[in-house]
Motif scaffolding. Structure first.
Motif, short mmCIF file in Angstrom:
data_model
loop_
_atom_site.label_atom_id
_atom_site.label_comp_id
_atom_site.label_asym_id
_atom_site.label_seq_id
_atom_site.Cartn_x
_atom_site.Cartn_y
_atom_site.Cartn_z
N ASP A 269 0.82 -1.21 0.00
CA ASP A 269 0.00 0.00 0.00
C ASP A 269 0.86 1.26 0.00
OD1 ASP A 269 -2.15 -1.72 0.09
OD2 ASP A 269 -2.41 -1.56 2.25
N LEU A 270 1.89 1.28 0.84
CA LEU A 270 2.77 2.44 0.87
C LEU A 270 3.58 2.55 -0.42
CD1 LEU A 270 4.06 2.27 4.56
CD2 LEU A 270 2.44 3.92 3.58
N GLY A 271 3.82 1.41 -1.05
CA GLY A 271 4.55 1.43 -2.31
C GLY A 271 3.82 2.21 -3.39
N VAL A 272 2.49 2.13 -3.40
CA VAL A 272 1.72 2.90 -4.38
C VAL A 272 1.88 4.39 -4.11
CG1 VAL A 272 -0.59 3.36 -5.28
CG2 VAL A 272 0.07 1.02 -4.68
N LEU A 273 1.80 4.78 -2.83
CA LEU A 273 1.98 6.19 -2.49
C LEU A 273 3.39 6.66 -2.85
CD1 LEU A 273 1.05 8.80 -1.16
CD2 LEU A 273 1.73 7.83 1.06
N GLY A 274 4.39 5.87 -2.49
CA GLY A 274 5.77 6.23 -2.82
C GLY A 274 5.98 6.34 -4.31
N ALA A 275 5.37 5.42 -5.06
CA ALA A 275 5.52 5.45 -6.52
C ALA A 275 4.88 6.70 -7.11
CB ALA A 275 4.91 4.20 -7.13
N LEU A 276 3.75 7.12 -6.57
CA LEU A 276 3.12 8.35 -7.04
C LEU A 276 4.01 9.56 -6.78
CD1 LEU A 276 -0.59 7.78 -5.98
CD2 LEU A 276 0.21 8.22 -8.31
N LEU A 277 4.65 9.59 -5.60
CA LEU A 277 5.55 10.70 -5.30
C LEU A 277 6.74 10.71 -6.25
CD1 LEU A 277 5.52 10.49 -1.39
CD2 LEU A 277 4.32 12.14 -2.83
N LEU A 278 7.33 9.54 -6.48
CA LEU A 278 8.45 9.46 -7.41
C LEU A 278 8.01 9.83 -8.83
CD1 LEU A 278 10.33 6.23 -6.25
CD2 LEU A 278 11.08 8.60 -6.00
N TRP A 279 6.83 9.39 -9.21
CA TRP A 279 6.33 9.69 -10.54
C TRP A 279 6.20 11.20 -10.73
CZ3 TRP A 279 2.27 12.10 -13.01
CH2 TRP A 279 2.09 11.77 -14.37
#
Length: 366
Positions: A269-279
């Motif tokens: 779940d946190l990976g999706v949030l982190g990926a959005l930030l990196l994106w």
């Protein structure tokens, strides 16, 4: 009276190819493999699209095998070549392209060969461990030569410094492709190793991005021959985002029923949030890359060199991250952007591949 020069013999062509081979040729396999994976990830086209992606993957495998054979031949026949390449402030960085160029081939074993031949999953796992070890060797060894045996100045630094450092995180994203097809214990090892490789690479890559940003502020854009390096900034950002999504997704089934099951659910779940930030960070660097390229083109065409393949792989992994986020979040905006960027990638690949083949034909006639 004009005379026609005789065509060079095959032996002379082979000797020239071996003696002048440099690791930047692996950028060709990186970009071609990235396009194959982007094609495989598309939601349209059905069997025809998959067949095209697999054909491109097979061609990439041939190109990688040829490049590897030429590199090994040069290192064997010219023992001083390795030290010469490692001392070179630019060519040494392209050793990172070797393990990164292998990752699309490993992923292709899972995507294309695995459904027909389950043994392909075992082969992909074995090759992945080899690639992971090589990526770590490059990520540590090449910077060591940069620190001890090369001359660099801030005004001459470019995003090419990312090439050896990004290799471990590219392997990390590949671990998540293989893990779902393995027994739980093997899948757990791959996911664990994937997160370690991500940690080795991504924070260090952002340190280099900071240096690149400072260099741009103080010394403006690099020379035209290095203009394409601005696109390399997308590589660690796109792969970092992709790794967070896919490792989280692979970790949940791999660790189901273990004490780490809850940790992996949170990581997903946190990976999706982190990926959005990196994106989002990647979106800024993509805008800069487009503006920088337009700036160069206003003053004339960029001189062609193998660095043009830097248009492809970094954009390719950013496209894959965009498509993964679109799938995970259900966002039609991200899905549309992913399709638009995939078209841009295909157009750039056709342009760069065509120029590369034309240059090879010109060199063969010399």
């Amino acid at each position: 009276m004009s005379s026609v020069l005789p065509a060079p013999s095959p032996a002379r062509l082979l000797h020239g190819a071996v003696s002048h081979f440099t690791p930047n040729w692996f950028a060709v396999t990186m970009g071609t493999g990235a396009l194959a994976l982007v094609l495989a990830a598309q939601p349209w086209g059905g069997a025809a699209r998959l067949a095209l992606a697999e054909t491109l993957w097979r061609a990439d495998a041939v190109a990688f095998a040829l490049c590897l054979a030429l590199l090994l031949a040069r290192l064997t026949l010219f023992p001083q070549a390795l030290a010469e390449l490692l001392r070179h402030p630019l060519q040494s960085l392209f050793f990172g392209a070797l393990p990164m160029g292998a990752v699309p081939l490993i992923n292709g074993l899972v995507l294309f060969a695995g459904p027909r031949t389950p043994a392909a999953y075992t082969l992909a796992e074995a090759l992945w461990w080899l690639d992971a070890a090589l990526s770590l060797l490059v990520a540590v060894g090449v910077p060591y030569w940069v620190f001890t045996s090369q001359e660099h100045r801030l005004e001459r630094l470019t995003a090419a410094l990312l090439l050896p450092i990004v290799a471990p995180e590219v392997a990390a994203s590949s671990a998540a492709v293989i893990a779902p097809h393995l027994a739980p214990a093997a899948a757990q090892r791959l996911v664990d190793a994937g997160y370690v490789l991500w940690g080795v690479s991504v924070p260090l890559a952002f340190s280099v991005l900071t240096v690149v940003l400072v260099r741009l502020i103080l010394h403006k854009l690099p020379g035209r021959e290095l203009g394409v390096t601005s696109w390399l900034t997308l590589g660690p950002i796109g792969t970092g985002a992709l790794g967070l999504i896919t490792l989280g997704e692979a970790g949940v089934p791999a660790f189901a029923g273990t004490p780490l099951a809850g940790v992996m659910a949170a990581a997903r779940d946190l990976g999706v949030l982190g990926a959005l930030l990196l994106w989002g960070v990647g979106l800024w660097w993509l805008a800069c890359a487009l503006l920088f390229t337009a700036h160069y083109l206003r003053d004339g065409l960029l001189p062609f060199n193998l660095g043009w393949w830097g248009f492809t792989f970094p954009l390719g992994v950013y496209v894959l991250a965009t498509l993964a986020l679109a799938r995970t979040t259900g966002s039609p905006l991200l899905a549309g952007l992913g399709q638009a960027l995939a078209l841009l990638l295909a157009g750039l690949w056709l342009l760069v591949a065509g120029r590369t083949l034309a240059e090879l034909a010109r060199l063969a006639r010399r």
